[in-house]
Design an enzyme around this catalytic site. Sequence first.
Site, short mmCIF file in Angstrom:
data_model
loop_
_atom_site.label_atom_id
_atom_site.label_comp_id
_atom_site.label_asym_id
_atom_site.label_seq_id
_atom_site.Cartn_x
_atom_site.Cartn_y
_atom_site.Cartn_z
N HIS A 1 -0.92 96.69 58.58
CA HIS A 1 0.52 96.00 58.87
C HIS A 1 0.42 95.22 59.94
O HIS A 1 1.11 94.28 60.33
CB HIS A 1 1.63 97.17 59.37
CG HIS A 1 2.99 96.81 58.55
ND1 HIS A 1 3.26 95.23 58.83
CD2 HIS A 1 3.92 97.40 58.17
CE1 HIS A 1 4.54 95.11 58.50
NE2 HIS A 1 5.08 96.00 58.01
N SER B 1 25.90 90.41 50.67
CA SER B 1 24.87 90.00 49.68
C SER B 1 24.57 91.06 48.98
O SER B 1 24.59 92.29 49.30
CB SER B 1 23.83 89.59 50.83
OG SER B 1 23.49 90.54 51.67
N THR B 2 23.45 90.85 47.97
CA THR B 2 23.01 91.94 47.31
C THR B 2 22.29 92.88 48.09
O THR B 2 22.04 94.12 47.92
CB THR B 2 21.71 91.33 46.05
OG1 THR B 2 22.69 90.45 45.36
CG2 THR B 2 21.25 91.98 45.57
N HIS C 1 30.16 90.46 55.05
CA HIS C 1 28.93 89.65 54.22
C HIS C 1 28.40 90.67 52.99
O HIS C 1 27.96 91.89 53.30
CB HIS C 1 27.78 89.34 55.24
CG HIS C 1 26.68 88.90 54.67
ND1 HIS C 1 26.57 87.52 54.54
CD2 HIS C 1 25.56 89.41 54.30
CE1 HIS C 1 25.28 87.35 54.15
NE2 HIS C 1 24.77 88.41 53.81
N ASP D 1 0.55 87.87 37.81
CA ASP D 1 0.08 88.14 36.34
C ASP D 1 -1.50 87.71 36.46
O ASP D 1 -1.78 86.37 36.67
CB ASP D 1 0.78 87.10 35.50
CG ASP D 1 0.25 87.25 34.17
OD1 ASP D 1 -0.99 87.82 33.80
OD2 ASP D 1 0.83 86.54 33.03
#
Length: 450
Positions: free
Chosen positions: A160, A270-271, A268, A394
């Site tokens: 990381h 948001s998704t 707020h 892909d």
Amino acid sequence: MTLHIIDIARISPAGYSDLLVIPLTFLDLPWLLFHPVKRVFFYKLTEATHEHFHSIILPKLSLSLSLVLRNYLPLSGSITWDQNEPKPSIVVSPNDAVLMTIAETNADFSHLSGYGQRLVSELHSLLPKLPVSNESATAFSTQITLFPNQGISIGVASHHAVLDGKTSSMFIKAWAHICKQQLENVISLPENITPSYDRSLLKDFTGLNEKTIATVRSLREDKTNIRSLTPFPAKELGDDVVLATLVLSRNDVERLREQVKNESPSLHLSTFVVAYAYPWTCYVKARGGSTERSVSLLFVGDFRQRLDPPLPATYFGNCMFPVGSYDHKAAEFTEEKGSFITAVEILSDLVKGFSSRKIETIVKEVADSFHFQRGSTQFGAIAGSTRLGIYESDFGWGRPVKVDIVSIDQGEAISMAERRDESGGVEIGMCLKKTEMDLVESFFNNGLLS
């Protein structure tokens, strides 16, 4: 399940023979002692016979990895901390290479690549080791596993402190791009997957490197070797720990959003906020225990475009800022009325305030997150994002049927990704003991959405 290791190959960057040294920044250093980020990509491929795997699939993956590493050189190196240097660096030497483990398993591909509960120990068998010692920490490794006549998995482990989720996802897409196109003389990649290494764009924020290193050192229990790169002790997992993926459809997200609008229209919504607040509420309820126990929430946001000057979207490395709300009482999230809305309110405030954060405060934010993580009985964090496009990888045999972030088992993190087959939907990964996962799934499927 049984797993047979066939080989461990060394994949070097094509045509590279120089020495490269990239010092870590104050944005990389907070992640120095974390455990590797581990993902597994599942590809359904019924024609994956032994012959097809060894004659076609494996050579293509090996060659394309060698080629893409020319653009992503740091991944073939390791982190070291020279005695004469004030901070660690990523060092790529002429003979360095990425370790590619090649394996075969008799496991049920459909089960392991599914959304239901799977033993985390079985998923770990599909992931490579990432060698680390006091003196050196490998940047990246991969494992290609054949499920004969079913498919393959590509497991990746990355340090990381070398790269964040955005950079990691960009690399996988670049590797897939070269593999799919069968490009053998790649000079350049599409702009959106070509990494930028210009660290001169990071202003010299006085003292941030030193302060960040001091904070990381203070978290070590063993302070005898302050330059040691050995990570924090691993969390011991029982054989009853499972990973499951919960799904919110676009309609589910909208229903939850409308539920909150009726109570608090100014938030707020948001998704991200809705998709974090809902499983978090289920998770706290499932844990049970004293309603007075301390729980905390955290997420990290991409700071590339918020710096002055902003960094390129393709900046290679870490550029994340931690934002948390700490030391809440479990009762706030377990009361039948308003518990989900409470979580939304907290996250809404954090998101609204994110843009006003100053990078100079990152050391305090990092220190606070560690302090409250140790003091909380439940510490929620998010790994991944719905914006990373992980299902776009892909390699030439279609998109992955499933992607899991398995390393969430080392904390109480919740993984998040876009839904594979529906725009606006969300996939949420959780890793818990089976008894607790059963409760989370019950609340998630039959609770707030019913």
